[in-house]
Motif scaffolding. Structure first.
Motif, PDB file in Angstrom:
ATOM      1  N   THR A 289       0.867  -1.247  -0.027  1.00  0.00           N
ATOM      2  CA  THR A 289      -0.040  -0.028  -0.031  1.00  0.00           C
ATOM      3  C   THR A 289       0.771   1.148  -0.012  1.00  0.00           C
ATOM      4  OG1 THR A 289      -1.728  -1.126   1.268  1.00  0.00           O
ATOM      5  CG2 THR A 289      -1.793   1.169   1.330  1.00  0.00           C
ATOM      6  N   GLU A 290       1.832   1.346   0.783  1.00  0.00           N
ATOM      7  CA  GLU A 290       2.812   2.279   1.034  1.00  0.00           C
ATOM      8  C   GLU A 290       3.464   2.764  -0.276  1.00  0.00           C
ATOM      9  OE1 GLU A 290       4.614   5.615   2.342  1.00  0.00           O
ATOM     10  OE2 GLU A 290       3.118   4.451   3.279  1.00  0.00           O
ATOM     11  N   PHE A 291       4.112   1.763  -0.980  1.00  0.00           N
ATOM     12  CA  PHE A 291       4.639   1.993  -2.184  1.00  0.00           C
ATOM     13  C   PHE A 291       3.801   1.766  -3.564  1.00  0.00           C
ATOM     14  CE2 PHE A 291       7.864   0.510   0.545  1.00  0.00           C
ATOM     15  CZ  PHE A 291       8.820   1.964   0.954  1.00  0.00           C
TER      16      PHE A 291
ATOM     17  N   ALA B  82       4.541  -7.440  -3.188  1.00  0.00           N
ATOM     18  CA  ALA B  82       5.315  -7.383  -2.055  1.00  0.00           C
ATOM     19  C   ALA B  82       5.402  -8.724  -1.372  1.00  0.00           C
ATOM     20  CB  ALA B  82       4.644  -6.098  -1.296  1.00  0.00           C
ATOM     21  N   MET B  83       6.448  -8.811  -0.526  1.00  0.00           N
ATOM     22  CA  MET B  83       6.684 -10.227  -0.372  1.00  0.00           C
ATOM     23  C   MET B  83       8.002 -10.151   0.696  1.00  0.00           C
ATOM     24  SD  MET B  83       8.153 -12.164  -3.270  1.00  0.00           S
ATOM     25  CE  MET B  83       6.913 -11.632  -4.417  1.00  0.00           C
TER      26      MET B  83
ATOM     27  N   ALA C   7      12.642  -3.537  -5.478  1.00  0.00           N
ATOM     28  CA  ALA C   7      13.499  -3.096  -4.325  1.00  0.00           C
ATOM     29  C   ALA C   7      13.324  -4.100  -3.427  1.00  0.00           C
ATOM     30  CB  ALA C   7      12.747  -1.794  -4.088  1.00  0.00           C
ATOM     31  N   GLY C   8      14.382  -4.481  -3.039  1.00  0.00           N
ATOM     32  CA  GLY C   8      14.644  -5.577  -2.073  1.00  0.00           C
ATOM     33  C   GLY C   8      15.687  -5.292  -0.903  1.00  0.00           C
TER      34      GLY C   8
ATOM     35  N   LEU D 160       7.633  -4.959  -5.662  1.00  0.00           N
ATOM     36  CA  LEU D 160       7.778  -5.159  -7.272  1.00  0.00           C
ATOM     37  C   LEU D 160       6.716  -4.336  -7.787  1.00  0.00           C
ATOM     38  CD1 LEU D 160       8.390  -8.168  -5.486  1.00  0.00           C
ATOM     39  CD2 LEU D 160       9.253  -8.645  -7.676  1.00  0.00           C
ATOM     40  N   ASP D 161       6.996  -4.230  -9.275  1.00  0.00           N
ATOM     41  CA  ASP D 161       5.942  -3.519  -9.905  1.00  0.00           C
ATOM     42  C   ASP D 161       5.959  -3.919 -11.290  1.00  0.00           C
ATOM     43  OD1 ASP D 161       3.892  -1.852 -10.799  1.00  0.00           O
ATOM     44  OD2 ASP D 161       4.609  -0.096  -9.753  1.00  0.00           O
ATOM     45  N   THR D 162       5.080  -3.694 -11.986  1.00  0.00           N
ATOM     46  CA  THR D 162       4.963  -4.040 -13.345  1.00  0.00           C
ATOM     47  C   THR D 162       5.248  -3.018 -14.449  1.00  0.00           C
ATOM     48  OG1 THR D 162       2.507  -3.787 -13.632  1.00  0.00           O
ATOM     49  CG2 THR D 162       3.249  -6.074 -13.335  1.00  0.00           C
TER      50      THR D 162
END
Length: 158
Positions: A35-37, A42-43, A110-111, A128-130
């Protein structure tokens, strides 16, 4: 494999968390990160010998692990620093990765490494994003703070 891989795997297994059921304490952190990003995925990923296993996840429903050889998180575990991939299609490490060129079409990653107090890095908290994205200093700080919460929860049970 890095020289410290045996010690890293030993620390991961000592947590007794691999293949355990979902837990609200981890799910809340991952949901907040998504939600924040404003990301679809996310995982909390724990990097085992031949796989990465997801303790908690958003956006990877029905998938609880992937092979380590397609794992972005395996790179972050061994670099021990925040791994940012603004556009995976333009990154030589990932441009032909099946999760980039196929489903789900990851472009951004981003990890933040989950480093235990004794120094072993057992996995990551990642978003992660697409679509390609930028990650500024504030974003890094937020992800780092969330990473610390995950590590606290991991070490609380040992």
């Amino acid at each position: 494999m890095p020289d410290d891989e045996a010690e890293r795997l030993s620390a991961l297994r000592a947590l007794l968390i691999l293949d355990t059921p979902p837990e609200e304490r981890f799910d809340r952190i991952v949901q907040f990160a998504a939600t924040e990003f404003d990301v679809p995925m996310a995982m909390i990923s724990l990097v085992d010998r031949d796989r990465q296993w997801f303790k908690s996840r958003v956006g990877f429903e029905g998938i609880c692990e992937t092979p380590r050889d397609v794992s972005f998180c395996a790179h972050a575990v061994h670099s021990r620093e925040l791994l940012l991939v603004p556009d995976a299609l333009r990154d030589v490490r990932f441009h032909d990765n099946p999760i980039v060129v196929g489903n789900p079409g990851v472009r951004f990653y981003a990890g933040a490494p989950l480093m235990l107090k004794k120094g072993a890095v057992v996995g990551t908290l990642c978003v992660l994003d697409t679509r390609e994205r930028r990650f500024d200093a504030i974003d890094r700080s937020i992800l780092e703070s969330l990473r610390l919460l995950v590590v606290d929860e991991l070490e609380r049970q040992t």
